[in-house]
Design an enzyme around this catalytic site. Structure first.
Site, PDB file in Angstrom:
ATOM      1  N   ALA A  21       0.839  -1.212   0.000  1.00  0.00           N
ATOM      2  CA  ALA A  21       0.000   0.000   0.000  1.00  0.00           C
ATOM      3  C   ALA A  21       0.868   1.254   0.000  1.00  0.00           C
ATOM      4  O   ALA A  21       0.599   2.208  -0.735  1.00  0.00           O
ATOM      5  CB  ALA A  21      -0.938  -0.006   1.202  1.00  0.00           C
ATOM      6  N   ASP A  22       1.922   1.268   0.814  1.00  0.00           N
ATOM      7  CA  ASP A  22       2.825   2.424   0.854  1.00  0.00           C
ATOM      8  C   ASP A  22       3.525   2.619  -0.484  1.00  0.00           C
ATOM      9  O   ASP A  22       3.608   3.737  -0.994  1.00  0.00           O
ATOM     10  CB  ASP A  22       3.885   2.239   1.947  1.00  0.00           C
ATOM     11  CG  ASP A  22       3.348   2.482   3.342  1.00  0.00           C
ATOM     12  OD1 ASP A  22       2.191   2.927   3.477  1.00  0.00           O
ATOM     13  OD2 ASP A  22       4.095   2.216   4.298  1.00  0.00           O
ATOM     14  N   LEU A  23       4.036   1.534  -1.046  1.00  0.00           N
ATOM     15  CA  LEU A  23       4.771   1.638  -2.312  1.00  0.00           C
ATOM     16  C   LEU A  23       3.851   2.032  -3.467  1.00  0.00           C
ATOM     17  O   LEU A  23       4.203   2.889  -4.282  1.00  0.00           O
ATOM     18  CB  LEU A  23       5.499   0.327  -2.617  1.00  0.00           C
ATOM     19  CG  LEU A  23       6.620  -0.038  -1.635  1.00  0.00           C
ATOM     20  CD1 LEU A  23       7.157  -1.428  -1.947  1.00  0.00           C
ATOM     21  CD2 LEU A  23       7.730   0.993  -1.642  1.00  0.00           C
TER      22      LEU A  23
END
Length: 185
Positions: free
Chosen positions: A164-166
């Site tokens: 999700a962050d990437l």
């Protein structure tokens, strides 16, 4: 010459989504200036493992970037930031809701110093009114990934990669490039 050569980006982000976004832009040739608060700076600096006294994650996500320390709560430092904004093309931030406005580094304020500024505000909050942060594992849970693991393997788990962050970082970089393309037309 790289595609984003000549583009100047001010990075007010912390942790992975914003750092990965500006890393992509740096790799494409943009000059990225990481603006860190006095003291700790970007929280990613404390994540283990370390190479010497510095987190390997800090090295990985901030390679190729310049770095300065400014206390945006301080009027003099904020004026220095506004000087940088005058010469920048992009500002990227990922503050909690309301923080950019309190620090006077929100889009409405910064466009007074540079009307062509591209402003990217990365939000990871369950509810803007509550201001409770959401991190990668929370996003994986909300997307059903943790429950999918439970159904497949009999126990809940998350992907060991901060997907999700990437992916947020990649999508923000794409949005910034599109906004730059439009602004520079």
């Amino acid at each position: 010459m790289k595609p984003l050569s000549g583009i100047k980006i001010l990075d007010l982000t912390r942790l992975l989504p914003g750092g990965f976004c500006t890393l992509i832009l740096s790799d494409l040739g943009a000059e990225v200036v990481k603006v860190e608060q006095p003291g700790l700076g970007d929280y990613i600096r404390v994540f283990k493992p370390y190479y010497g006294d510095v987190s390997v994650f800090h090295y990985a996500i901030n390679r190729g970037k310049k770095s300065i320390v400014l206390d945006l709560k301080n009027v003099g430092d904020r004026e220095k930031f506004y000087e940088l904004v005058r010469k920048a093309h992009v500002v990227v931030e990922n503050f909690r809701p309301g923080v950019a406005e309190r620090l006077k580094v929100d889009y409405e304020t910064l466009k007074k110093y540079n009307e062509k500024i591209v402003y990217c505000s990365i939000r990871g909050f369950l509810n803007e009114n509550i201001g409770r942060a959401i991190h990668d594992v929370n996003a994986q849970a909300l997307a059903g990934i943790i429950d999918l693991f439970r159904k497949l393997h009999g126990y809940p788990s998350w992907l060991p990669i901060p997907i999700a962050d990437l992916s947020s970082g990649v999508l923000c970089a794409v949005g910034i490039i599109a906004a730059l393309f439009k602004a520079l037309r």
